[in-house]
Each structure stands twice: as structure tokens, then as C-alpha cells.
Design a protein around this motif. Structure first.
Motif, PDB file in Angstrom:
ATOM      1  N   ARG A  37      -4.761  -7.665  10.066  1.00 30.66           N
ATOM      2  CA  ARG A  37      -5.010  -7.473   8.637  1.00 30.66           C
ATOM      3  C   ARG A  37      -4.750  -6.027   8.222  1.00 30.66           C
ATOM      4  O   ARG A  37      -4.157  -5.772   7.171  1.00 30.66           O
ATOM      5  N   ARG A  38      -5.177  -5.076   9.061  1.00 36.95           N
ATOM      6  CA  ARG A  38      -4.968  -3.659   8.748  1.00 36.95           C
ATOM      7  C   ARG A  38      -3.469  -3.336   8.692  1.00 36.95           C
ATOM      8  O   ARG A  38      -2.991  -2.679   7.764  1.00 36.95           O
ATOM      9  N   ALA A  39      -2.724  -3.816   9.665  1.00 39.17           N
ATOM     10  CA  ALA A  39      -1.289  -3.543   9.710  1.00 39.17           C
ATOM     11  C   ALA A  39      -0.537  -4.235   8.574  1.00 39.17           C
ATOM     12  O   ALA A  39       0.549  -3.787   8.190  1.00 39.17           O
ATOM     13  N   SER A  40      -1.114  -5.295   8.024  1.00 36.60           N
ATOM     14  CA  SER A  40      -0.430  -6.097   7.003  1.00 36.60           C
ATOM     15  C   SER A  40      -0.982  -5.860   5.607  1.00 36.60           C
ATOM     16  O   SER A  40      -0.613  -6.578   4.674  1.00 36.60           O
ATOM     17  N   ARG A  41      -1.834  -4.864   5.439  1.00 35.78           N
ATOM     18  CA  ARG A  41      -2.522  -4.691   4.161  1.00 35.78           C
ATOM     19  C   ARG A  41      -1.554  -4.535   2.985  1.00 35.78           C
ATOM     20  O   ARG A  41      -1.708  -5.182   1.944  1.00 35.78           O
ATOM     21  N   GLU A  42      -0.572  -3.701   3.112  1.00 34.28           N
ATOM     22  CA  GLU A  42       0.377  -3.484   2.018  1.00 34.28           C
ATOM     23  C   GLU A  42       1.139  -4.772   1.699  1.00 34.28           C
ATOM     24  O   GLU A  42       1.462  -5.048   0.532  1.00 34.28           O
ATOM     25  N   PHE A  43       1.428  -5.541   2.719  1.00 36.27           N
ATOM     26  CA  PHE A  43       2.144  -6.803   2.563  1.00 36.27           C
ATOM     27  C   PHE A  43       1.281  -7.864   1.875  1.00 36.27           C
ATOM     28  O   PHE A  43       1.772  -8.644   1.049  1.00 36.27           O
ATOM     29  N   LEU A  44      -0.020  -7.885   2.181  1.00 35.66           N
ATOM     30  CA  LEU A  44      -0.910  -8.941   1.706  1.00 35.66           C
ATOM     31  C   LEU A  44      -1.566  -8.645   0.361  1.00 35.66           C
ATOM     32  O   LEU A  44      -1.804  -9.560  -0.434  1.00 35.66           O
ATOM     33  N   GLN A  45      -1.892  -7.379   0.087  1.00 33.36           N
ATOM     34  CA  GLN A  45      -2.729  -7.060  -1.070  1.00 33.36           C
ATOM     35  C   GLN A  45      -2.189  -7.559  -2.409  1.00 33.36           C
ATOM     36  O   GLN A  45      -2.983  -7.982  -3.264  1.00 33.36           O
ATOM     37  N   PRO A  46      -0.884  -7.570  -2.662  1.00 31.13           N
ATOM     38  CA  PRO A  46      -0.416  -8.064  -3.967  1.00 31.13           C
ATOM     39  C   PRO A  46      -0.752  -9.523  -4.242  1.00 31.13           C
ATOM     40  O   PRO A  46      -0.737  -9.949  -5.406  1.00 31.13           O
ATOM     41  N   TRP A  47      -1.089 -10.285  -3.203  1.00 28.03           N
ATOM     42  CA  TRP A  47      -1.317 -11.719  -3.367  1.00 28.03           C
ATOM     43  C   TRP A  47      -2.767 -12.122  -3.140  1.00 28.03           C
ATOM     44  O   TRP A  47      -3.089 -13.308  -3.188  1.00 28.03           O
ATOM     45  N   GLU A  48      -3.641 -11.156  -2.902  1.00 26.71           N
ATOM     46  CA  GLU A  48      -5.028 -11.464  -2.548  1.00 26.71           C
ATOM     47  C   GLU A  48      -6.010 -10.732  -3.462  1.00 26.71           C
ATOM     48  O   GLU A  48      -5.649  -9.744  -4.108  1.00 26.71           O
ATOM     49  N   PRO A  49      -7.262 -11.197  -3.492  1.00 28.30           N
ATOM     50  CA  PRO A  49      -8.302 -10.414  -4.176  1.00 28.30           C
ATOM     51  C   PRO A  49      -8.441  -9.041  -3.522  1.00 28.30           C
ATOM     52  O   PRO A  49      -8.063  -8.854  -2.355  1.00 28.30           O
ATOM     53  N   LEU A  50      -8.969  -8.071  -4.275  1.00 29.98           N
ATOM     54  CA  LEU A  50      -9.204  -6.755  -3.697  1.00 29.98           C
ATOM     55  C   LEU A  50     -10.117  -6.860  -2.476  1.00 29.98           C
ATOM     56  O   LEU A  50     -11.098  -7.599  -2.480  1.00 29.98           O
ATOM     57  N   TRP A  51      -9.788  -6.124  -1.452  1.00 30.36           N
ATOM     58  CA  TRP A  51     -10.595  -6.149  -0.241  1.00 30.36           C
ATOM     59  C   TRP A  51     -11.838  -5.280  -0.420  1.00 30.36           C
ATOM     60  O   TRP A  51     -11.741  -4.140  -0.907  1.00 30.36           O
ATOM     61  N   PRO A  52     -13.024  -5.752  -0.017  1.00 28.20           N
ATOM     62  CA  PRO A  52     -14.206  -4.876  -0.022  1.00 28.20           C
ATOM     63  C   PRO A  52     -13.967  -3.673   0.885  1.00 28.20           C
ATOM     64  O   PRO A  52     -13.159  -3.737   1.823  1.00 28.20           O
ATOM     65  N   GLU A  53     -14.664  -2.573   0.612  1.00 23.60           N
ATOM     66  CA  GLU A  53     -14.466  -1.367   1.407  1.00 23.60           C
ATOM     67  C   GLU A  53     -14.737  -1.585   2.886  1.00 23.60           C
ATOM     68  O   GLU A  53     -14.103  -0.957   3.740  1.00 23.60           O
ATOM     69  N   ASP A  54     -15.688  -2.478   3.206  1.00 27.08           N
ATOM     70  CA  ASP A  54     -16.043  -2.703   4.605  1.00 27.08           C
ATOM     71  C   ASP A  54     -15.393  -3.958   5.173  1.00 27.08           C
ATOM     72  O   ASP A  54     -15.811  -4.481   6.200  1.00 27.08           O
ATOM     73  N   ASP A  55     -14.324  -4.440   4.533  1.00 25.25           N
ATOM     74  CA  ASP A  55     -13.769  -5.744   4.879  1.00 25.25           C
ATOM     75  C   ASP A  55     -13.363  -5.854   6.336  1.00 25.25           C
ATOM     76  O   ASP A  55     -13.496  -6.920   6.944  1.00 25.25           O
ATOM     77  N   LEU A  56     -12.867  -4.797   6.933  1.00 23.39           N
ATOM     78  CA  LEU A  56     -12.361  -4.857   8.301  1.00 23.39           C
ATOM     79  C   LEU A  56     -13.366  -4.362   9.335  1.00 23.39           C
ATOM     80  O   LEU A  56     -13.000  -4.103  10.484  1.00 23.39           O
ATOM     81  N   THR A  57     -14.630  -4.284   8.955  1.00 22.66           N
ATOM     82  CA  THR A  57     -15.658  -3.853   9.900  1.00 22.66           C
ATOM     83  C   THR A  57     -16.223  -5.046  10.662  1.00 22.66           C
ATOM     84  O   THR A  57     -16.154  -6.189  10.212  1.00 22.66           O
ATOM     85  N   ARG A  58     -16.826  -4.764  11.788  1.00 24.87           N
ATOM     86  CA  ARG A  58     -17.424  -5.837  12.595  1.00 24.87           C
ATOM     87  C   ARG A  58     -18.599  -6.490  11.869  1.00 24.87           C
ATOM     88  O   ARG A  58     -18.821  -7.695  11.986  1.00 24.87           O
TER      89      ARG A  58
END
Length: 203
Positions: A37-58
Motif C-alpha cells: 500500500r505504501r509503495a502504491s499510494r500515488e497510484f491508488l489515492q486518486p481512486w480511493e477515499p483519503l487515507w487516515p494518517e495512521d492507516d498503515l500502522t499496525r
């Protein structure tokens, strides 16, 4: 050999598709999921809801898994991760959600794919696999999906999976911080149609 298989109860639900395998997320999937998800963020963000700030945390992952478990227990949604059979690589995710019973018997399909696995047919295989699961195993009558109009790859994918464009919904979902119009797609179970799309259940 059947394209859909339940493995032993102790291991949970696992579905087989063309070159892919899908199953619900596990705690141990976090490192690979978060990195993809981190590596693909720029690719995915235009098509998804905004990610929460802690979205990629455990911690967020644990909350996500708890929510998934409740949805599966209630039969209201089935979240899956998609893995490539050739090497077991995590390639994306797909969810059958908003499952409605009673007179509706329908659900909604949503999906994402890591940028390095795009345009390889893996997400199409996942959509076809979830479609079979929805119609054959869950006995749903109809599936729905939607995408923003300029997402040409997603529109093409849904068409290849047998979905038909049904119209446009204004300000349908809040994507990347803005309410966006969406193209609506629908697919009715072959047993309910007079002209079932043959490609849906092709091997």
C-alpha cells in the motif's frame, strides 16, 4: 477441478481463481500489505477515499481485522487479499460488501491492486472469483460495482468480468477528498437471466 474450494475449517476460507488465490486477511499479512500500500499510494489515492494518517500502522491494521471479523460473522461483507499463485506474492485486495438479504439478495464488489501488479489480469481474476463465490456459494441474485468515469482500466475490467454499465450517480462517493460522480455497474446471477454472460463462469 472446481475453481472454488473451501479448505479445512481450521484454516478458514480460501478461494481459487485463474492464477490467483484469495483469502481473508490475517495478522501476519501486515508487513507485506502495508509495504504494498505504501509503495502504491500515488497510484491508488486518486481512486480511493483519503487515507487516515495512521492507516498503515499496525494498530490500524488490528482495528481493520476486528472490523473484518465482525462483518464476516454477520455475513455482511467478505474482505479478501489477492495472492499470485506463481510465487505467493500479495497483489491487492477485493471485498464483497454491503450484502443485503431479504428481497434484495445483492452485494457490492470493490477492489484495489498494487501498482507493480497492475495490467496483469490478476484483479480481473479476483473479480471473477468473488463473482462465483457470491452467486454459487452465497446464492446472491445481483452484484453492483462503481468507478469514477475517468478510471478507464476499471471500467474495462468490469466489462470483461460481465458487468454492464447501468448509468451515472452524481456525487456518489467521497474519493480523494471530493464527492465524485460514479459510473454504476450491475451483474445478475446467470440463473436469473435469459442471456447469462458466458465469460463470468469461464475457466
Amino acid at each position: 477441478m472446481a475453481l472454488l474450494d473451501w479448505i479445512t475449517p481450521g484454516e478458514g476460507l480460501r478461494l481459487q481463481g485463474d492464477g490467483i488465490e484469495i483469502r481473508p486477511p490475517r495478522p501476519s499479512d501486515f508487513p507485506e500489505w502495508s509495504e504494498l500500500r505504501r509503495a502504491s499510494r500515488e497510484f491508488l489515492q486518486p481512486w480511493e477515499p483519503l487515507w487516515p494518517e495512521d492507516d498503515l500502522t499496525r494498530a490500524a491494521w488490528r482495528r481493520r481485522l476486528a472490523s473484518y471479523a465482525r462483518d464476516i460473522d454477520l455475513g455482511s461483507a467478505y474482505p479478501f487479499l489477492v495472492f499470485r499463485k506463481a510465487d505467493g506474492a500479495l497483489t491487492g485486495g477485493i471485498t464483497l460488501s454491503n450484502i443485503r438479504r431479504g428481497v434484495a439478495q445483492m452485494g457490492t464488489v470493490g477492489y484495489w491492486c498494487g501498482s507493480s501488479y497492475a495490467r496483469q489480469g490478476l484483479t480481473l481474476a479476483a473479480v471473477r472469483t468473488v463473482t462465483r463465490f457470491a452467486f454459487r456459494t452465497l446464492s446472491l441474485h445481483r452484484l453492483e460495482a462503481a468507478c469514477v468515469p475517468e478510471n478507464a482500466p476499471s471500467r474495462t475490467l468490469l466489462g470483461r468480468a460481465g458487468f454492464k454499465e447501468e448509468g451515472m450517480a452524481q456525487a456518489y462517493l467521497k474519493i480523494n477528498g471530493e464527492w465524485r460522480d460514479h459510473v454504476l455497474f450491475g451483474l445478475v446471477a446467470p440463473s436469473s437471466r435469459t442471456d447469462p454472460p458466458k465469460e463470468v463462469f469461464s475457466a
